[in-house]
Design a protein around this motif. Structure first.
Motif, PDB file in Angstrom:
ATOM      1  N   SER A  83      45.005 128.980  69.549  1.00 34.53           N
ATOM      2  CA  SER A  83      46.114 129.175  70.474  1.00 34.53           C
ATOM      3  C   SER A  83      47.417 128.737  69.818  1.00 34.53           C
ATOM      4  N   ARG A  84      48.493 129.047  70.480  1.00 31.34           N
ATOM      5  CA  ARG A  84      49.815 128.668  69.977  1.00 31.34           C
ATOM      6  C   ARG A  84      50.618 128.000  71.081  1.00 31.34           C
ATOM      7  N   GLU A  85      51.487 127.131  70.640  1.00 32.53           N
ATOM      8  CA  GLU A  85      52.427 126.476  71.546  1.00 32.53           C
ATOM      9  C   GLU A  85      53.625 127.408  71.761  1.00 32.53           C
ATOM     10  N   PRO A  86      54.462 127.109  72.746  1.00 32.70           N
ATOM     11  CA  PRO A  86      55.629 127.972  72.992  1.00 32.70           C
ATOM     12  C   PRO A  86      56.529 128.160  71.771  1.00 32.70           C
ATOM     13  N   ASP A  87      56.576 127.167  70.859  1.00 31.81           N
ATOM     14  CA  ASP A  87      57.415 127.303  69.660  1.00 31.81           C
ATOM     15  C   ASP A  87      56.726 128.070  68.528  1.00 31.81           C
ATOM     16  N   LYS A  96      42.868 131.128  71.823  1.00 26.63           N
ATOM     17  CA  LYS A  96      44.009 131.860  72.370  1.00 26.63           C
ATOM     18  C   LYS A  96      43.730 132.450  73.750  1.00 26.63           C
ATOM     19  N   TYR A  99      44.220 129.044  76.252  1.00 24.97           N
ATOM     20  CA  TYR A  99      45.528 128.385  76.267  1.00 24.97           C
ATOM     21  C   TYR A  99      46.510 129.231  75.486  1.00 24.97           C
ATOM     22  N   THR A 100      47.600 129.613  76.143  1.00 21.23           N
ATOM     23  CA  THR A 100      48.613 130.438  75.489  1.00 21.23           C
ATOM     24  C   THR A 100      50.002 129.987  75.903  1.00 21.23           C
ATOM     25  N   ASP A 101      50.851 129.775  74.916  1.00 20.00           N
ATOM     26  CA  ASP A 101      52.252 129.425  75.173  1.00 20.00           C
ATOM     27  C   ASP A 101      52.417 128.273  76.165  1.00 20.00           C
ATOM     28  N   GLY A 102      51.576 127.261  76.017  1.00 22.74           N
ATOM     29  CA  GLY A 102      51.703 126.074  76.846  1.00 22.74           C
ATOM     30  C   GLY A 102      51.038 126.153  78.201  1.00 22.74           C
ATOM     31  N   THR A 103      50.288 127.205  78.461  1.00 25.35           N
ATOM     32  CA  THR A 103      49.658 127.385  79.767  1.00 25.35           C
ATOM     33  C   THR A 103      48.155 127.613  79.616  1.00 25.35           C
TER      34      THR A 103
END
Length: 148
Positions: A83-87, A96, A99-103
């Motif tokens: 997965s990736r963080e919002p940044d 992924k 958890y995606t973009d902090g959610t």
């Protein structure tokens, strides 16, 4: 694979000289040379920058010293599934899909369990067997552990 080999391979994959790689990472050519010779490894901040610049996880940069599994669903992870963080940085704890973009995708363990049973059941693994397996596995994962 050792860190030194990963660094050499990344540099060559991107067609960079040691000087060019050093410039991208705000270090000296000598630092890159020492990493590639195995004399030293990059510090934490440089590893984070390398991860971002070359789009690989820190675990990969370190030669995959640990096997990563999603701490939500238990799936084995590699860089393509992380997965990736919002940044845009990697989160090495989750896949992924969880958890995606902090959610987080699943609001409860029961919601995830229902999804897994409906998608993982087949002729060789009936729903009851899938449910029993995941009902035992999920509470052991970091995301679902309850503090005692």
């Amino acid at each position: 694979m050792e860190t030194k080999d990963v660094i050499v391979n990344l540099r060559k994959k991107y067609g960079l000289t040691q000087d060019e790689m050093a410039e991208k990472l705000y270090v000296t050519r000598q630092a890159v040379s020492r990493w590639e010779n195995g004399d030293t490894i990059p510090n934490t901040e440089t590893l984070k920058l390398m991860s971002k610049v070359f789009d690989v996880s820190i675990n990969t940069l370190l030669g995959q010293p640990k096997t990563l599994i999603c701490q939500c669903c238990g799936m084995p992870l590699d860089d393509s599934l992380l997965s990736r963080e919002p940044d845009g940085t990697f989160n090495e704890d989750y896949c992924k899909w969880c958890y995606t973009d902090g959610t987080f995708t699943y609001e409860s363990m029961e919601q995830l369990l229902d999804f897994l049973v409906s998608h993982m059941s087949n002729g060789k693994c009936p729903p009851e067997q899938v449910e029993a397996y995941y009902a035992q596995l999920l509470p052991q994962l970091g995301h679902w552990k309850t503090e005692k």
